[in-house]
Design a protein around this motif. Structure first.
Motif, mmCIF file in Angstrom:
data_model
loop_
_atom_site.group_PDB
_atom_site.id
_atom_site.type_symbol
_atom_site.label_atom_id
_atom_site.label_comp_id
_atom_site.label_asym_id
_atom_site.label_seq_id
_atom_site.Cartn_x
_atom_site.Cartn_y
_atom_site.Cartn_z
ATOM 1 N N VAL A 76 -3.440 3.622 -22.810
ATOM 2 C CA VAL A 76 -2.957 4.314 -24.010
ATOM 3 C C VAL A 76 -3.658 5.660 -24.156
ATOM 4 C CG1 VAL A 76 -2.913 4.230 -26.523
ATOM 5 C CG2 VAL A 76 -2.258 2.222 -25.194
ATOM 6 N N GLN A 114 -8.850 -8.575 -11.468
ATOM 7 C CA GLN A 114 -8.129 -9.717 -12.013
ATOM 8 C C GLN A 114 -9.132 -10.739 -12.550
ATOM 9 O OE1 GLN A 114 -4.970 -10.281 -12.436
ATOM 10 N NE2 GLN A 114 -4.152 -8.470 -11.435
ATOM 11 N N THR A 115 -9.604 -10.482 -13.760
ATOM 12 C CA THR A 115 -10.583 -11.419 -14.293
ATOM 13 C C THR A 115 -9.926 -12.625 -14.921
ATOM 14 O OG1 THR A 115 -10.548 -10.218 -16.354
ATOM 15 C CG2 THR A 115 -12.263 -9.629 -14.774
ATOM 16 N N GLY A 116 -8.630 -12.463 -15.285
ATOM 17 C CA GLY A 116 -7.985 -13.545 -15.998
ATOM 18 C C GLY A 116 -8.322 -13.555 -17.480
ATOM 19 N N LEU A 117 -9.155 -12.656 -17.869
ATOM 20 C CA LEU A 117 -9.535 -12.605 -19.288
ATOM 21 C C LEU A 117 -8.614 -11.653 -20.026
ATOM 22 C CD1 LEU A 117 -13.370 -12.386 -18.759
ATOM 23 C CD2 LEU A 117 -12.005 -14.398 -19.363
ATOM 24 N N VAL A 118 -8.027 -12.155 -21.107
ATOM 25 C CA VAL A 118 -7.026 -11.361 -21.841
ATOM 26 C C VAL A 118 -7.627 -10.062 -22.354
ATOM 27 C CG1 VAL A 118 -5.377 -11.433 -23.729
ATOM 28 C CG2 VAL A 118 -6.004 -13.524 -22.546
ATOM 29 N N GLN A 119 -8.878 -10.161 -22.744
ATOM 30 C CA GLN A 119 -9.464 -8.979 -23.396
ATOM 31 C C GLN A 119 -9.735 -7.864 -22.411
ATOM 32 O OE1 GLN A 119 -12.249 -11.587 -25.259
ATOM 33 N NE2 GLN A 119 -11.759 -10.697 -27.259
ATOM 34 N N SER A 120 -10.034 -8.230 -21.148
ATOM 35 C CA SER A 120 -10.201 -7.123 -20.193
ATOM 36 C C SER A 120 -8.862 -6.441 -19.945
ATOM 37 C CB SER A 120 -10.821 -7.605 -18.884
ATOM 38 O OG SER A 120 -10.661 -8.973 -18.749
ATOM 39 N N GLN A 171 -17.968 -7.086 -22.867
ATOM 40 C CA GLN A 171 -17.472 -5.711 -22.741
ATOM 41 C C GLN A 171 -17.516 -4.967 -24.082
ATOM 42 O OE1 GLN A 171 -13.366 -5.932 -21.548
ATOM 43 N NE2 GLN A 171 -12.748 -7.032 -23.371
ATOM 44 N N MET A 178 -5.701 -0.298 -23.346
ATOM 45 C CA MET A 178 -6.230 0.768 -24.212
ATOM 46 C C MET A 178 -6.565 2.023 -23.421
ATOM 47 S SD MET A 178 -5.938 -0.079 -27.159
ATOM 48 C CE MET A 178 -4.997 -1.526 -27.436
ATOM 49 N N VAL A 179 -7.193 1.775 -22.280
ATOM 50 C CA VAL A 179 -7.485 2.936 -21.431
ATOM 51 C C VAL A 179 -6.197 3.637 -21.073
ATOM 52 C CG1 VAL A 179 -8.408 3.623 -19.190
ATOM 53 C CG2 VAL A 179 -9.599 1.929 -20.547
ATOM 54 N N ALA A 204 -6.472 -6.203 -22.125
ATOM 55 C CA ALA A 204 -6.256 -5.391 -23.336
ATOM 56 C C ALA A 204 -7.052 -4.103 -23.273
ATOM 57 C CB ALA A 204 -6.652 -6.193 -24.568
ATOM 58 N N MET A 205 -8.219 -4.212 -22.718
ATOM 59 C CA MET A 205 -9.083 -3.046 -22.535
ATOM 60 C C MET A 205 -8.411 -2.021 -21.635
ATOM 61 S SD MET A 205 -12.391 -2.301 -23.102
ATOM 62 C CE MET A 205 -13.731 -1.457 -22.335
ATOM 63 N N LYS A 244 -6.300 -15.849 -13.985
ATOM 64 C CA LYS A 244 -6.972 -15.337 -12.790
ATOM 65 C C LYS A 244 -6.305 -15.900 -11.528
ATOM 66 C CE LYS A 244 -11.759 -14.823 -11.320
ATOM 67 N NZ LYS A 244 -13.115 -15.275 -11.620
#
Lengths: 100, 714, 173
Positions: free
Chosen positions: B702, B687-693, C90, B699-700, B695-696, A99
């Motif tokens: 993709v 910019q959350t810094g979270l890897v999964q967001s 999420q 995916m969007v 990745a999300m 972040k």
């Protein structure tokens, strides 16, 4: 009669499950395991097409994918260990070093 | 010897440069003063050789036929030929040579300058011996000799001007010789500034001559002017030129209204007063007027002014001289007065008589000044006559020589001053200028009076320097204790009175020589009723070749009238002497008594008619006011409006542009920053810094590409 | 008739274990389920006549990678996990996205190009030589360079993971 499409559908399902695992689980180890599922989905595809095209080169690529998966697992788990040692955390939604 | 003419000015210059360089080298590099013997050997030697060369050159000149007594030698071209447009519209080739001219006029001058100058150099050896600025003094003195000789030898106005300014400079340097004394520095500045006023006139005259005649060469100018008519009725160009020239002469020769510097110039060492302010430099104005006789004689209005100013100066200065108590100031005013005589002579058209007075005056005035220097030195630097008296027996040589000089200046027959002064008086009378004659006549009486007052106060009567104490013993100082006197400051009072003493030989010998000169110098110009022809005038005739014919008023050759005039002037001189004798010797009037008995008149004379105060009030303070006004203008308008105003405008503009910068430019920048801040406030949440967001989002992406691919491949 | 049944059974097991992998709360359980899934996939490979790949799958994945996982789990010993929620915030959106993607892919399969829909012989001719020999030939003859690069990749990965896990030089002696 099992056609290539069956394999592809199976692979799609596993892929989707892997993606869901990657996107939803907090535990980094389970996320890594989900990635292994995605790899396997790919491998099933490769073997299926190898079977369809009567060409074993696809299986050669499976070997490569497994190699890469092994490397990925090794590095990924190393990162997890380093991370845990420094941050005492293995939950992905608690780690936001990227972040700003 | 004529071909060595150029050496005459050059020798003193070389001497000056040599002494100056040696002195500077010794003082600055070695740290000791130069050897005094070396210094005065160079200085006196240079002047002595110049004097001998002058005598040789004059001898050669005399051996030429009367009409060919002009010798010119061009050293080099100073200003190369340039075209110059004249006032009449024609074009002339303007060219100035550095050239020397020897004719009877300059011969007289170089004789006076080198001879008197030589004697004064010798005198200075004794007078200045103890002074710390010995080498500096001789360097200046030699430089002065160079300038003066250049002045009188130059064959054109520009070289004359070089000398003119040179003597002004030396005068400044020598008046301010004791520059550690404020009064001396002030006197130097005063002389310099007053001279500048005159010099301005001279420069203007020179320019007028250049654009009128197209040349500055004396011979050419005068020859051209010889063809001009006399401006009897009109005020023409010649009148203008001569008036400006005369302005220059009044500055240099201390005439009304520019005479004020000369009395103050007495701050300088006494030899300087003798050389510069009596014998030579102040006569430069007279020399110049005589030299320009061709111009002056054609401008009768100027002549009238010259004569008027001359005679007015003569009587004016003489009356001031009445009650001065400083011995040198008396002589200074006497000089101003005598210079007035010379101009009177020029003004009535007898230039030769004026020059004759220059010549005789040089002897006796140098003598008087040197004598006064001897007195001052003998009195341990006391110049106040109120503290002298009875010096006759202490300083017999000085007394004798000064008495000769005084008799000469008073116009006693048989001495130099008699011939020249009488010549002037008679020429003024004979020329029909009765009023001028009368004033000059009175002045002659005044001169005799105040000069003998000086003699009586100084050499006769009871010694006043002893205060109450009796003279303890005849202490005999064989030489001047100059330096130690300066330290102790004049005559000691109370205990340890130091008695006056006679001066050393190096000072007495010049006095004696000058005394002899004061006696014999006049015989070259014996009046025509004795020698049939006036030798002096005959000698000078070539100089007046281009002079306008003087209108004859008759009685010119009436020898009986001339003898009567002579008798009259001797009479009035005798009256003056008797008056002085009566007042100061018989009645024992002391300087202090004068004030009591004469009151207002005394005040008026003693304070020099308050001219200095009037000048102060009218000119100097007005000039200061002007300066103050200009300063105020400068401060308020230039500084205030101009500088500070533009400063204020600049500052205001700066402030304005500062405001612009702050609110517009910075505002725009801040606005952008603020907008970026606002937008980023929204977008940074991505910019959350979270890897999964991330990745999300991948995916969007993709899905988006997948959809696009399918849409395109449909 | 036995072939499809075997396929469906195997595929069912794979899907079941996969779902269990991503849903189990305990990481050790996840690893166990993953091992099961991987073994099922190995079975599928055998069904598809890719015996060599099946062997590799078992040896590498189950014998190597999964042991690694278990060791890391054991090393970390993160036992608070059971009391904590297991999914990120999420997860609803993630499932939606994943299903959309899956839907798109399936739609693509059924409406897709001829290569995919072409009928494939049920069982190709059995290779003359063994499957291992053919794959080995493929690895060592045409793809020898990628093979060597892959070995280098592994080497680098090993060194990297050792460095990462080792931490600072002075923490371990």
């Amino acid at each position: 009669m099992i056609t290539t499409s069956h394999y592809l559908i199976l692979s799609t399902i596993i892929l989707t499950i892997g993606i869901v695992g990657v996107l939803t689980r907090r535990n980094v180890l389970i996320v890594l395991m989900s990635i292994e599922l995605i790899f396997n989905a790919v491998n099933i595809n490769l073997v299926a097409f190898s079977k369809q095209l009567q060409n074993t080169i696809g299986q050669v690529f499976v070997v490569f994918v497994i190699t890469v998966a092994a490397a990925e697992a090794a590095v990924g788990l190393g990162i997890v260990i380093a991370l845990f040692r420094n941050k005492e955390k293995i939950n992905l939604d608690e780690i936001d070093l990227l972040k700003w | 010897m004529l071909k060595y003419l150029w050496l005459i000015p050059l020798l003193p210059l070389a001497g000056s440069a040599l002494i100056g360089l040696i002195g500077l080298y010794r003082v600055r590099v070695i740290g000791r003063k130069p050897n005094k013997t070396l210094v005065h050997t160079i200085a006196v030697g240079a002047v002595a050789i110049a004097c001998l060369l002058s005598l040789g050159a004059i001898h050669d000149l005399m051996s030429l036929p009367q009409d060919e007594r002009v010798y010119e030698t061009v050293s080099f071209t100073w200003i190369p030929a340039t075209p110059l447009k004249l006032t009449n519209g024609a074009w002339a080739t303007f060219k100035v040579d550095w050239a020397y001219r020897l004719d009877p006029l300059s011969a007289v001058m170089i004789f006076v300058v080198t001879f008197v100058g030589f004697l004064i150099h010798v005198y200075s050896i004794g007078y200045m011996y103890e002074d710390s600025g010995y080498w500096r003094f001789f360097a200046y003195l030699n430089l002065f000799m160079f300038a003066m000789l250049t002045l009188v030898l130059g064959n054109n106005f520009l070289i004359l001007f070089v000398g003119w300014e040179g003597v002004g400079l030396c005068s400044y340097l020598l008046i301010g010789f004791y520059f550690e004394k404020k009064s001396a520095g002030d006197a130097g500045k005063k002389a310099f500034i007053v001279n500048r006023i005159g010099d301005t006139g001279f420069v203007i005259a020179m320019m007028l001559i250049a654009v009128t005649f197209g040349t500055l060469n004396f011979e050419e100018v005068f020859r051209a002017a010889g063809a001009w008519p006399t401006e009897t009725m009109t005020w023409g160009l010649l009148t203008g030129i001569t008036l400006f020239l005369f302005l220059g002469a009044t500055g240099k020769s201390a005439q009304i209204p520019l005479y004020v510097w000369l009395p103050d110039a007495m701050e300088g060492p006494t030899p300087v007063s003798a050389l510069i302010h009596a014998a030579t430099m102040v006569t430069a104005g007279v020399y110049m007027v005589v030299r320009c006789n061709a111009l002056f004689s054609r401008a009768p209005h100027t002549m009238a002014i010259v004569a008027g100013i001359g005679v007015a100066t003569a009587i004016f200065a003489a009356t001031i001289g009445f009650f001065q108590r400083d011995i040198k100031r008396v002589l200074a005013y006497s000089t101003v007065s005598q210079l007035g005589y010379m101009f009177t002579a020029c003004g009535v058209g007898t230039f030769a008589a004026g020059l004759f007075h220059v010549y005789t005056h040089a002897f006796f005035k140098a003598l008087l000044f040197l004598g006064s220097g001897s007195v001052i030195m003998g009195m341990h630097h006391e110049q106040d006559m109120a503290k002298m008296g009875g010096l006759r027996k202490y300083m017999p040589w000085t007394y004798a020589t000064m008495l000769i000089g005084t008799l000469a200046i008073a116009g006693i027959p048989g001495l130099a001053g008699f011939f020249s002064k009488d010549e002037i008086l008679w020429r003024a009378y004979g020329g029909g200028h009765k009023i001028i004659w009368f004033v000059a006549f009175l002045t002659a009486g005044c001169t005799a009076f105040y000069m003998f007052r000086l003699i009586f106060l100084t050499f006769f009567g009871q010694p006043r320097f002893l205060d109450a104490a009796e003279p303890a013993e005849e202490s005999h100082h064989s030489h001047g204790g100059h330096g130690q006197d300066t330290v102790h400051g004049g005559v000691g009072h109370g205990h340890g009175v130091r008695l006056p003493h006679e001066s050393p030989k190096s000072m007495i010998i010049p006095l004696v020589v000058l005394a002899v000169g004061s006696i014999v110098a006049g015989y070259v110009g014996m009046p025509s009723y004795i020698t049939h022809t006036n030798l002096w005038e005959h000698f000078l005739d070539p100089v007046f070749r281009y002079q306008a014919p003087v209108s004859d008023h008759g009685g010119h050759d009436a020898a009986s009238t001339e003898i009567l005039m002579t008798a009259l002037s001797v009479l009035i001189a005798g009256a003056g002497i008797f008056l002085a004798y009566w007042i100061y010797n018989r009645r024992k009037t002391q300087p202090a008594d004068e004030q009591r008995s004469l009151g207002v008149v005394y005040q008026c004379f003693f304070n020099k008619y308050y001219v200095d105060q009037i000048y102060d009030a009218l000119i100097i303070h007005r000039t200061k006011d002007l300066g103050t006004g200009l300063w105020a203008f400068d401060r308020n308008v230039i500084d205030g409006l101009g500088v500070n105003g533009s400063g204020w405008v600049t500052r205001s503009l700066g402030r304005l542009s500062g405001v612009f910068d702050k609110y517009i430019v910075d505002g725009a920048v801040n606005l952008l920053a603020w907008m970026a801040d606002r937008f980023s406030y929204i977008f940074r949440r991505i910019q959350t810094g979270l890897v999964q967001s991330y990745a999300m989002v991948i995916m969007v992406g993709v899905i988006a590409f997948f959809s696009l691919y399918m849409y395109l491949s449909k | 008739m036995i072939e499809p049944i075997m396929f469906y059974v195997t595929a069912g097991l794979i899907v079941l274990f996969s779902i269990l992998v991503i849903t189990a709360r305990n990481a050790v359980h996840c690893a166990i389920y993953l091992i099961a899934a991987l073994l099922s996939i190995a079975a599928l490979y055998i069904y598809m006549h890719a015996e060599f790949i099946a062997a590799i799958q078992i040896l590498t994945y189950v014998g190597g990678i999964m042991v690694l996982f278990l060791m890391v789990i054991m090393l970390i010993n993160f036992n608070e996990e059971s009391r904590m929620r297991k999914a990120t915030g999420q997860w609803k959106a993630a499932i939606l996205v994943s299903l959309t993607l899956a839907g798109l892919m399936l739609y693509f399969f059924f409406k897709g190009g001829p290569v995919i829909t072409a009928s494939v012989p049920a069982a190709g001719p059995v290779p003359v030589s063994g499957n291992t020999e053919i794959v080995g030939w493929g690895l060592y003859v045409p793809y020898v360079l990628p093979f060597e690069i892959a070995s280098l990749l592994l080497l680098v990965a090993i060194i990297g993971s050792v460095l990462l896990a080792k931490g600072k030089a002075d923490t371990w002696d």
